[in-house]
Design a protein around this motif. Structure first.
Motif, short mmCIF file in Angstrom:
data_model
loop_
_atom_site.label_atom_id
_atom_site.label_comp_id
_atom_site.label_asym_id
_atom_site.label_seq_id
_atom_site.Cartn_x
_atom_site.Cartn_y
_atom_site.Cartn_z
N GLY A 284 26.20 2.67 19.69
CA GLY A 284 25.03 1.83 19.92
C GLY A 284 23.72 2.58 19.77
N LEU B 94 19.35 -9.30 19.96
CA LEU B 94 20.26 -8.45 20.72
C LEU B 94 20.13 -6.98 20.30
CD1 LEU B 94 22.68 -8.10 22.68
CD2 LEU B 94 24.18 -8.57 20.73
N HIS B 95 20.08 -6.74 19.00
CA HIS B 95 20.01 -5.36 18.52
C HIS B 95 18.65 -4.71 18.79
CE1 HIS B 95 23.93 -5.50 16.80
NE2 HIS B 95 23.63 -6.40 15.88
N ASP C 99 17.47 -2.73 24.57
CA ASP C 99 18.34 -1.65 25.03
C ASP C 99 19.38 -2.11 26.06
OD1 ASP C 99 17.48 0.47 23.50
OD2 ASP C 99 15.86 1.01 24.86
N THR D 58 21.33 -5.50 28.20
CA THR D 58 21.60 -6.93 28.40
C THR D 58 22.02 -7.13 29.86
OG1 THR D 58 23.94 -6.76 27.80
CG2 THR D 58 22.36 -7.17 26.02
N THR E 265 28.87 -8.94 24.05
CA THR E 265 27.78 -7.97 24.00
C THR E 265 28.32 -6.55 23.85
OG1 THR E 265 26.45 -9.41 25.41
CG2 THR E 265 25.74 -7.12 25.20
N TYR F 276 29.13 -5.00 20.41
CA TYR F 276 28.07 -4.40 19.60
C TYR F 276 27.60 -3.06 20.18
CZ TYR F 276 27.93 -8.96 17.36
OH TYR F 276 28.28 -10.09 16.68
N ASN F 277 28.37 -2.54 21.15
CA ASN F 277 28.04 -1.29 21.82
C ASN F 277 26.62 -1.32 22.40
OD1 ASN F 277 30.43 0.22 21.77
ND2 ASN F 277 30.12 0.77 19.62
N LYS F 278 26.30 -2.45 23.01
CA LYS F 278 25.06 -2.58 23.76
C LYS F 278 25.34 -2.29 25.24
CE LYS F 278 21.81 -3.52 22.10
NZ LYS F 278 20.84 -2.66 21.35
N LEU G 169 27.23 3.37 25.27
CA LEU G 169 26.92 3.07 23.87
C LEU G 169 28.12 3.19 22.94
CD1 LEU G 169 23.47 4.94 23.66
CD2 LEU G 169 23.84 2.47 23.72
#
Length: 367
Positions: free
Chosen positions: A186, A261-262, A265, A267, A289, A292-294, A342
């Motif tokens: 991420g 989202l991207h 940093d 969520t 979420t 996406y490695n958030k 991440l």
């Protein structure tokens, strides 16, 4: 040869906003459909869908959507229409060649068809349980639903904390197609931006989020999704007064949501850990979420996420405010916890991708 059929309450994605349907639930059932495990997917949309809905077989998904709206969809006419939905579904399943029938939840809208299929056919009936709330089982309808769940041949639940509902029980808290799990670590922008998305109501944390970020002007809170009617005016007023709180609306295009989202940093998943509803349910949006490695900040520590790297924060205005202030003022380069959050790729593939679901479906049907 495939021998299983899936029944959901989905609507075409283009109608999610119009009919105020849960985007997370719709996406979840689409992912189940994309597994390719089921030979057919029949969707009976929720009871609030009116007579303007067009029955169809969706070309790109193969989902068969059907509603009976013979009478004006109000009052007694609405009740009769729902009964007709159930009767139609019973006869549709009766003539289907598949032996294993999977319901996405059992609720008042499909209870009759579930009981008819269970009692008056040779089909094996299973439940994919995404919404379990024992508080509703104090009334006779709720008790009937719980009894019906216990009659199923098996239950796969998104929550592992309701294993008493059926003797043949398994838990997987969500599905993430392997192709949708990012292999990239991420990206951490250090921009102090946060996102709360989905169905925005008190239960999902909108009030707590507003109260916290009003007091952290150096951080930016983005909101996206459908706001419940009782919070629409409040959100509009706060967004006008506090420039660091921004409502982006509901994204018709998923790509636009992903762009937002991207860009952030963190969520947020701000559910009350003391609420009986949240004790037994698992918000699938967390997994979406994480794919996406958030970085996810959750006010509940979920046993279903054992081994996954995410942040747990207190469900309290003052303490959460302090937590976020400390988080954005910490040197992220030396923060090993943030670094770990991440990159959840390997464990997500192992626990929640297609093969895990194939295994649980096969195992349950072969018992």
């Amino acid at each position: 040869m495939k021998n299983s059929l899936f029944i959901s309450q989905n609507v075409p994605n283009t109608l999610v906003k119009k009919y105020n349907v849960s985007q997370a639930a719709n996406n979840f059932c689409l992912h189940i459909n994309e597994l390719g495990y089921f030979s057919h997917h029949v969707a009976i949309p929720p009871a609030n869908i009116d007579q303007n809905f067009q029955n169809q077989i969706e070309e790109n998904t193969g989902i068969e959507y059907h509603l009976c709206r013979v009478f004006k969809h109000k009052g007694i006419g609405k009740a009769i229409n729902i009964i007709l939905d159930n009767i139609w579904l019973y006869f549709r399943i009766l003539k289907a060649p598949e032996k294993n029938i999977w319901f996405y939840n059992v609720w008042t809208g499909n209870l009759l068809s579930y009981l008819l299929i269970h009692a008056l056919s040779f089909k094996k009936v299973y439940i994919l349980l995404a919404d379990y709330n024992p508080a509703r089982y104090n009334r006779w309808i709720g008790k009937s639903i719980l009894w019906a769940i216990r009659q199923a041949k098996g239950v796969v639940s998104l929550s592992g904390r309701c294993n008493e509902v059926n003797h043949n029980f398994s838990c997987i808290p969500g599905i993430i197609p392997k192709s949708k799990i990012s292999e990239q670590i991420g990206n951490f922008h250090r921009n102090k931006c946060f996102l709360l998305s989905g169905t925005l109501n008190k239960n999902t944390g909108i009030e707590l989020a507003l109260d916290v970020f009003k007091n952290i002007p150096e951080a930016t809170l983005f909101l996206s999704g459908i706001i419940s009617d009782d919070y629409k005016i409040k959100v509009e007023e706060i967004c006008r007064k506090y420039k660091n709180i921004i409502y982006k609306g509901f994204f018709e295009k998923h790509s636009e949501y992903l762009d937002l989202l991207h860009s952030v940093d963190f969520t947020l998943s701000l559910r009350d850990p003391l609420s009986i509803v949240n004790h037994y349910n698992f918000p699938s949006k967390i997994l979406e979420t994480l794919a996406y490695n958030k970085i996810v900040i959750s006010t509940i520590e979920y046993p279903e996420l054992n081994g996954i790297n995410y942040l747990c924060a207190p469900y309290d205005k003052k303490r959460l405010t302090t937590y976020i202030e400390n988080l954005i003022n910490t040197d992220s380069k030396s923060n090993t916890t943030i670094t770990a959050c991440l990159n959840n790729t390997e464990i997500l593939i192992k626990k929640y991708s297609e093969e895990a679901w194939y295994d649980v479906f096969r195992s349950m049907e072969n018992k």
